[in-house]
Design an enzyme around this catalytic site. Structure first.
Site, short mmCIF file in Angstrom:
data_model
loop_
_atom_site.label_atom_id
_atom_site.label_comp_id
_atom_site.label_asym_id
_atom_site.label_seq_id
_atom_site.Cartn_x
_atom_site.Cartn_y
_atom_site.Cartn_z
N ASP A 1 0.38 4.89 1.41
CA ASP A 1 -0.44 5.82 2.19
C ASP A 1 0.20 7.21 2.17
O ASP A 1 1.43 7.35 2.17
CB ASP A 1 -0.58 5.34 3.64
CG ASP A 1 -1.34 4.02 3.72
OD1 ASP A 1 -2.10 3.72 2.79
OD2 ASP A 1 -1.16 3.29 4.72
N ASP B 1 2.78 5.04 15.47
CA ASP B 1 2.96 3.96 16.44
C ASP B 1 4.41 3.55 16.63
O ASP B 1 4.97 3.64 17.72
CB ASP B 1 2.07 2.76 16.08
CG ASP B 1 2.20 2.32 14.63
OD1 ASP B 1 3.09 2.83 13.91
OD2 ASP B 1 1.40 1.47 14.20
N ASP C 1 0.84 -1.19 0.00
CA ASP C 1 0.00 0.00 0.00
C ASP C 1 0.88 1.25 0.00
O ASP C 1 2.00 1.23 0.51
CB ASP C 1 -0.91 0.03 1.24
CG ASP C 1 -1.82 -1.18 1.31
OD1 ASP C 1 -2.57 -1.41 0.35
OD2 ASP C 1 -1.76 -1.89 2.33
#
Length: 442
Positions: A67, A145, A65
């Site tokens: 992002d 995170d 992906d």
């Protein structure tokens, strides 16, 4: 609610890595992601490739992906792209749709404060229930995170912005949580699952400080919506490293929170449940890595099979007929809510069919075998029988070998194989209706 204290240590000195000192090239980024990045930039907004896309390119991997983070709000993003749809309540995101390719764009996140309670909200456990507070890139970096995921590729000058030593963490193969681990896990307990997934996927080590609170805080996963945990399970078990991921999840007491009804069984590595799950995950990993088709239904059928066997035995002990006992057991297991995922109907219906075909595979006499061969779910049920045979051996292994031979044989040999077997129950003779006497003619 006071200011979010996610980062207990001050932001490390921002390190800007120029294009000449890193290996990320635009040729590594999808054309659709580049379109979005340049459209945002040309319209006066900041635009960055973030997270796993940057991390994976630095590792020499092909990102799954791409992002993007920007200082444009979701509404501003939507005004720039006719192919944009806004999703999410907890996290407001923009999806830019290019056919089957979706580029996810997030507005840079900020810290929560008392004046923004309508935009951000936490539960009594510290879990973020709503998080639409926007901020600067500095604040966004604190909200990420893991340090390896807190990297920003700036499309304006092709540099990398590294706030938390992410490049160094990648070089050292470390999964290190940004800020106080307990606070960050309480904000979003799914981060515990992500730590395990990234460690296995990227062959990295979880740092001691990041790993230490996991077992204690694992029960917080029970506060996560079941639909979200199902999606996390797909990422955990269907990416080609499911077996190793499962073992780590059990070690850290996380699998037991998703499937509390299996806690005792997976704690015993000699149990049939543990064996069936590990065989199923090994086979799934093999199929994923050979680019073969997989379905979550098969895996969840393996997770819960011995629960069905146990429930069926319970109903049989109450003198319920065998066929009804199986139906009741399947209903009890799938619809009981004893586990913390919700299985979509498109998969649960396949699970039911796989389970219901198991006793039919045991009844081979007459034309039954050939009829079962024609069932659309035969192949899945047969593969499941092979899996069970790996665990139980004995008569089940003999049965699996018989079905294997039947499929590989021509019509004459098939007839011979069927003629050699008989069901446990004798065939009932069909009772004929007595012929009516003809009335004598007058």
């Amino acid at each position: 609610m006071g200011k979010n204290q996610a980062a207990t240590k001050p932001i490390g000195q921002l390190k800007i890595i120029p294009r000449s000192e890193h290996n990320i090239s635009r040729k590594h980024i999808s054309k659709n992601a580049l379109k979005v990045l340049y459209r945002l930039k040309d319209c006066g907004f900041d635009a960055y490739l973030v997270g796993g896309g940057v991390r994976d390119i630095l590792l020499g991997l092909q990102p799954k992906d791409f992002d993007i983070a920007t200082n444009a709000t979701p509404e501003q993003i939507k005004s720039l792209f006719s192919n944009c749809r806004l999703i999410g309540r907890r996290f407001r995101l923009a999806h830019i749709v290019f056919g089957r390719d979706i580029i996810e764009v997030a507005t840079l996140r900020g810290h929560h404060d008392e004046e923004q309670e309508n935009l951000g909200k936490q539960s009594e456990h510290g879990q973020l229930l709503r998080d639409n507070v926007y901020g600067t890139i500095d604040e966004d970096a604190e909200r990420r995170d893991f340090s390896a995921n807190a990297l920003y590729y700036n499309i304006a000058d092709y540099s990398i912005l590294d706030y938390w030593g992410g490049v160094e963490a990648i070089a050292n193969k470390q999964i290190d949580l940004i800020g106080d681990p307990e606070t960050r896990y309480r904000e979003d307990p799914v981060r515990m699952l992500r730590a395990i997934r990234f460690a296995v996927k990227l062959d990295m080590q979880i740092t001691d400080s990041t790993a230490k609170p996991i077992k204690t805080l694992a029960p917080l996963l029970q506060n996560i919506p079941k639909a979200r945990l199902f999606e996390e399970c797909l990422k955990l078990f269907l990416a080609g490293q499911g077996l190793n991921t499962f073992k780590f999840l059990v070690e850290y007491q996380l699998f037991q929170q998703i499937f509390p009804n299996l806690a005792e069984q997976v704690a015993d590595t000699n149990s049939k449940t543990y064996a069936l799950i590990t065989h199923a995950l090994h086979n799934t990993d093999d199929r994923v890595n050979r680019n073969l088709r997989i379905t979550p239904a098969f895996l969840f059928a393996a997770f819960l099979w011995y629960e069905v066997e146990s429930a069926k035995a319970h109903y049989l002990s109450q003198q319920v007929p065998e066929h009804d006992a199986l139906f009741m057991a399947i209903h009890a297991v799938l619809d009981s809510g004893q586990y913390n995922v919700v299985i979509p109907k498109r998969f649960s219906s396949t699970i039911r069919e796989i389970w219901l075909l198991q006793p039919r595979l045991e009844k081979r006499a007459g034309k039954r075998s050939l009829k079962v061969l024609e069932n659309p779910k035969f192949r899945a049920a047969y593969d499941f029988l092979l899996l069970r045979a790996q665990v139980e051996q004995g008569d089940l292994a003999e049965l699996a070998n018989w079905w294997t031979e039947l499929q590989q044989s021509d019509e004459l040999i098939q007839k011979d194989l069927i003629a050699q077997v008989s069901d446990d129950k004798p065939r009932r003779s069909r009772r004929r209706n007595p012929k009516r006497r003809k009335k004598p003619q007058q």
